[in-house]
Scaffold this motif. Structure first.
Motif, PDB file in Angstrom:
ATOM      1  N   VAL A 249      28.357  76.025  44.764  1.00  0.00           N
ATOM      2  CA  VAL A 249      28.914  77.380  44.940  1.00  0.00           C
ATOM      3  C   VAL A 249      30.440  77.335  44.814  1.00  0.00           C
ATOM      4  CG1 VAL A 249      27.071  78.349  46.370  1.00  0.00           C
ATOM      5  CG2 VAL A 249      28.904  77.023  47.459  1.00  0.00           C
ATOM      6  N   LYS A 250      31.044  78.491  44.641  1.00  0.00           N
ATOM      7  CA  LYS A 250      32.512  78.668  44.650  1.00  0.00           C
ATOM      8  C   LYS A 250      33.212  77.977  43.481  1.00  0.00           C
ATOM      9  CE  LYS A 250      32.615  79.058  49.729  1.00  0.00           C
ATOM     10  NZ  LYS A 250      33.281  78.678  50.972  1.00  0.00           N
ATOM     11  N   ALA A 251      32.518  77.785  42.369  1.00  0.00           N
ATOM     12  CA  ALA A 251      33.218  77.273  41.179  1.00  0.00           C
ATOM     13  C   ALA A 251      34.198  78.346  40.716  1.00  0.00           C
ATOM     14  CB  ALA A 251      32.207  76.956  40.081  1.00  0.00           C
ATOM     15  N   GLY A 252      35.346  77.920  40.187  1.00  0.00           N
ATOM     16  CA  GLY A 252      36.355  78.914  39.796  1.00  0.00           C
ATOM     17  C   GLY A 252      37.328  78.377  38.772  1.00  0.00           C
ATOM     18  N   MET A 253      38.490  79.030  38.722  1.00  0.00           N
ATOM     19  CA  MET A 253      39.506  78.726  37.708  1.00  0.00           C
ATOM     20  C   MET A 253      40.017  77.288  37.773  1.00  0.00           C
ATOM     21  SD  MET A 253      40.054  81.517  36.057  1.00  0.00           S
ATOM     22  CE  MET A 253      41.710  81.522  35.386  1.00  0.00           C
TER      23      MET A 253
ATOM     24  N   PHE B 115      34.016  61.483  60.694  1.00  0.00           N
ATOM     25  CA  PHE B 115      33.843  61.071  59.294  1.00  0.00           C
ATOM     26  C   PHE B 115      33.335  62.271  58.497  1.00  0.00           C
ATOM     27  CE2 PHE B 115      31.752  59.300  55.636  1.00  0.00           C
ATOM     28  CZ  PHE B 115      32.390  58.103  55.354  1.00  0.00           C
ATOM     29  N   LEU B 116      34.012  62.540  57.391  1.00  0.00           N
ATOM     30  CA  LEU B 116      33.553  63.599  56.474  1.00  0.00           C
ATOM     31  C   LEU B 116      33.264  62.980  55.116  1.00  0.00           C
ATOM     32  CD1 LEU B 116      33.215  66.606  55.470  1.00  0.00           C
ATOM     33  CD2 LEU B 116      35.650  66.495  54.868  1.00  0.00           C
ATOM     34  N   HIS B 117      32.075  63.234  54.595  1.00  0.00           N
ATOM     35  CA  HIS B 117      31.795  62.917  53.181  1.00  0.00           C
ATOM     36  C   HIS B 117      31.654  64.253  52.466  1.00  0.00           C
ATOM     37  CE1 HIS B 117      28.970  61.437  49.810  1.00  0.00           C
ATOM     38  NE2 HIS B 117      30.229  61.206  49.489  1.00  0.00           N
ATOM     39  N   CYS B 118      32.608  64.530  51.594  1.00  0.00           N
ATOM     40  CA  CYS B 118      32.660  65.809  50.893  1.00  0.00           C
ATOM     41  C   CYS B 118      32.258  65.569  49.437  1.00  0.00           C
ATOM     42  CB  CYS B 118      34.081  66.373  50.996  1.00  0.00           C
ATOM     43  SG  CYS B 118      34.251  68.014  50.318  1.00  0.00           S
ATOM     44  N   ASP B 119      31.073  66.061  49.083  1.00  0.00           N
ATOM     45  CA  ASP B 119      30.545  65.790  47.725  1.00  0.00           C
ATOM     46  C   ASP B 119      30.050  67.105  47.128  1.00  0.00           C
ATOM     47  OD1 ASP B 119      29.504  64.753  45.430  1.00  0.00           O
ATOM     48  OD2 ASP B 119      28.023  63.473  46.387  1.00  0.00           O
ATOM     49  N   VAL B 120      30.996  68.021  46.894  1.00  0.00           N
ATOM     50  CA  VAL B 120      30.610  69.392  46.510  1.00  0.00           C
ATOM     51  C   VAL B 120      31.071  69.779  45.108  1.00  0.00           C
ATOM     52  CG1 VAL B 120      30.447  70.210  48.880  1.00  0.00           C
ATOM     53  CG2 VAL B 120      32.642  70.370  47.698  1.00  0.00           C
ATOM     54  N   ASP B 121      31.738  68.901  44.417  1.00  0.00           N
ATOM     55  CA  ASP B 121      32.017  69.010  42.974  1.00  0.00           C
ATOM     56  C   ASP B 121      33.127  69.978  42.556  1.00  0.00           C
ATOM     57  OD1 ASP B 121      29.966  67.142  42.486  1.00  0.00           O
ATOM     58  OD2 ASP B 121      28.469  68.739  42.457  1.00  0.00           O
ATOM     59  N   VAL B 122      33.523  70.908  43.427  1.00  0.00           N
ATOM     60  CA  VAL B 122      34.501  71.927  42.987  1.00  0.00           C
ATOM     61  C   VAL B 122      35.629  72.134  44.005  1.00  0.00           C
ATOM     62  CG1 VAL B 122      32.843  73.175  41.534  1.00  0.00           C
ATOM     63  CG2 VAL B 122      33.142  73.849  43.923  1.00  0.00           C
ATOM     64  N   TYR B 123      36.696  72.757  43.495  1.00  0.00           N
ATOM     65  CA  TYR B 123      37.945  72.932  44.254  1.00  0.00           C
ATOM     66  C   TYR B 123      37.769  73.784  45.523  1.00  0.00           C
ATOM     67  CZ  TYR B 123      42.798  74.343  45.173  1.00  0.00           C
ATOM     68  OH  TYR B 123      44.005  74.590  45.771  1.00  0.00           O
ATOM     69  N   SER B 124      37.278  75.006  45.373  1.00  0.00           N
ATOM     70  CA  SER B 124      37.304  75.951  46.509  1.00  0.00           C
ATOM     71  C   SER B 124      36.411  75.523  47.656  1.00  0.00           C
ATOM     72  CB  SER B 124      36.881  77.354  46.065  1.00  0.00           C
ATOM     73  OG  SER B 124      37.961  77.971  45.465  1.00  0.00           O
TER      74      SER B 124
ATOM     75  N   GLY C 261      35.424  66.189  34.316  1.00  0.00           N
ATOM     76  CA  GLY C 261      34.563  67.343  34.587  1.00  0.00           C
ATOM     77  C   GLY C 261      34.655  67.795  36.043  1.00  0.00           C
ATOM     78  N   CYS C 262      35.267  66.967  36.896  1.00  0.00           N
ATOM     79  CA  CYS C 262      35.421  67.326  38.319  1.00  0.00           C
ATOM     80  C   CYS C 262      36.902  67.487  38.656  1.00  0.00           C
ATOM     81  CB  CYS C 262      34.783  66.273  39.212  1.00  0.00           C
ATOM     82  SG  CYS C 262      33.012  66.119  38.977  1.00  0.00           S
ATOM     83  N   GLU C 263      37.667  68.015  37.730  1.00  0.00           N
ATOM     84  CA  GLU C 263      39.126  68.115  37.933  1.00  0.00           C
ATOM     85  C   GLU C 263      39.474  68.991  39.145  1.00  0.00           C
ATOM     86  OE1 GLU C 263      37.728  67.809  35.031  1.00  0.00           O
ATOM     87  OE2 GLU C 263      38.898  66.274  34.004  1.00  0.00           O
TER      88      GLU C 263
END
Ligand SMILES: C[S@@+](CC[C@H](N)C(=O)[O-])C[C@H]1O[C@@H](n2cnc3c(N)ncnc32)[C@H](O)[C@@H]1O
Length: 247
Positions: free
Chosen positions: A122-126, A177-186, A214-216
């Motif tokens: 979710v929350k993919a954007g510019m 501990f946080l593992h953040c694996d959500v692929d997008v900026y927002s 692809g994950c910039e």
């Protein structure tokens, strides 16, 4: 320093390659990519039969390679002395979540919160280059639940919905501990903004996809976070960005 002539030759070759091959980027991002080939050969996972047996069981439930999985295993074990629980956002089929939960189940009373929409990204954007939203929806709560039962991991709790928007209230206290694996900026930004006031000193934040083409969006977000003086940032070349909360 290693004086092995073959290694010396390889390092010279690597630099020549770096000079002669053109780096690539998603147009206009300024985030440069090039083939990265570290030369160290230490492979601690091979000397860790417990990890290898676990990886064998979860490998079809993860998109994450063995190097990053072993790093999660090792960092989660080290989190046992840090106050608070563990949060993974971006669970998909439960592979990395099972690694975190297994790493801590016998040595701590921490809860491993496993948060996912189970309906995809979710929350993919510019700020993102490849993701559009809805990717990785090929999973379910039942699938992850059954993996946790199969691996005897009662220290896990699944949170279905967008994190933090829908499920934040389920987490009562500090984060170790946080593992953040959500692929997008927002999504990454919203998750970290929620976490920051809840992080214990010594907490680790591990971002998957740092540096993947692809994950910039994730790379951009981590590069912004690097400016904080209360965080130590480590880029260890394997696709993880690691931050440690200092004070
Ligand atoms: C690449 S997958 C996670 C891979 C997983 N860690 C593994 O072991 O392979 C990314 C996941 O992030 C989830 N996701 C993205 N943004 C989210 C958010 N804000 N809240 C909850 N889940 C989210 C997607 O539904 C997707 O399942």
């Amino acid at each position: 320093m290693n004086t092995n002539p073959a290694l010396k030759e390889a390092t010279v070759h690597a630099y020549q390659t770096l000079r002669s091959q053109t780096p690539w980027q998603h147009e206009g991002t300024g985030i440069l990519h090039h083939r990265v080939l570290p030369f160290a050969t230490l492979a601690p996972w091979l000397a860790d039969p417990t990890f290898m047996a676990l990886y064998e069981k979860i490998q079809s439930n993860t998109l994450v390679d063995i190097y990053r999985c072993h790093e999660l295993w090792s960092l989660a074990q080290q989190a046992r002395y840090v106050e608070g629980d563990v949060l993974e956002v971006g669970v998909w089929r439960g592979g990395t979540g099972a690694i975190l939960a297994s790493a801590l189940k016998d040595s701590s009373d921490k809860t491993i919160f496993l948060a996912d929409t189970f309906e995809g990204v979710v929350k993919a954007g510019m700020q993102d280059t490849r993701y559009k939203g809805g990717e990785h929806a090929d999973t379910s709560v039942q699938l992850v639940e059954s993996l946790m039962v199969q691996l005897a991991l009662p220290n896990t709790r699944i949170l279905k919905g967008i994190f933090p928007d829908d499920t934040q209230a389920a987490i009562p206290g500090k984060i170790a501990f946080l593992h953040c694996d959500v692929d997008v900026y927002s999504s990454s930004k919203d998750i970290v903004e929620w976490c920051l006031p809840r992080l214990s000193v010594g907490a680790s934040l591990v971002f998957d996809d740092y540096g993947f083409f692809g994950c910039e969006g994730v790379t951009r977000f981590c590069n912004e976070l690097r400016n904080r003086k209360d965080m130590r940032f480590i880029h260890n070349l394997n696709g993880h960005a690691i931050f440690v909360k200092l004070f």
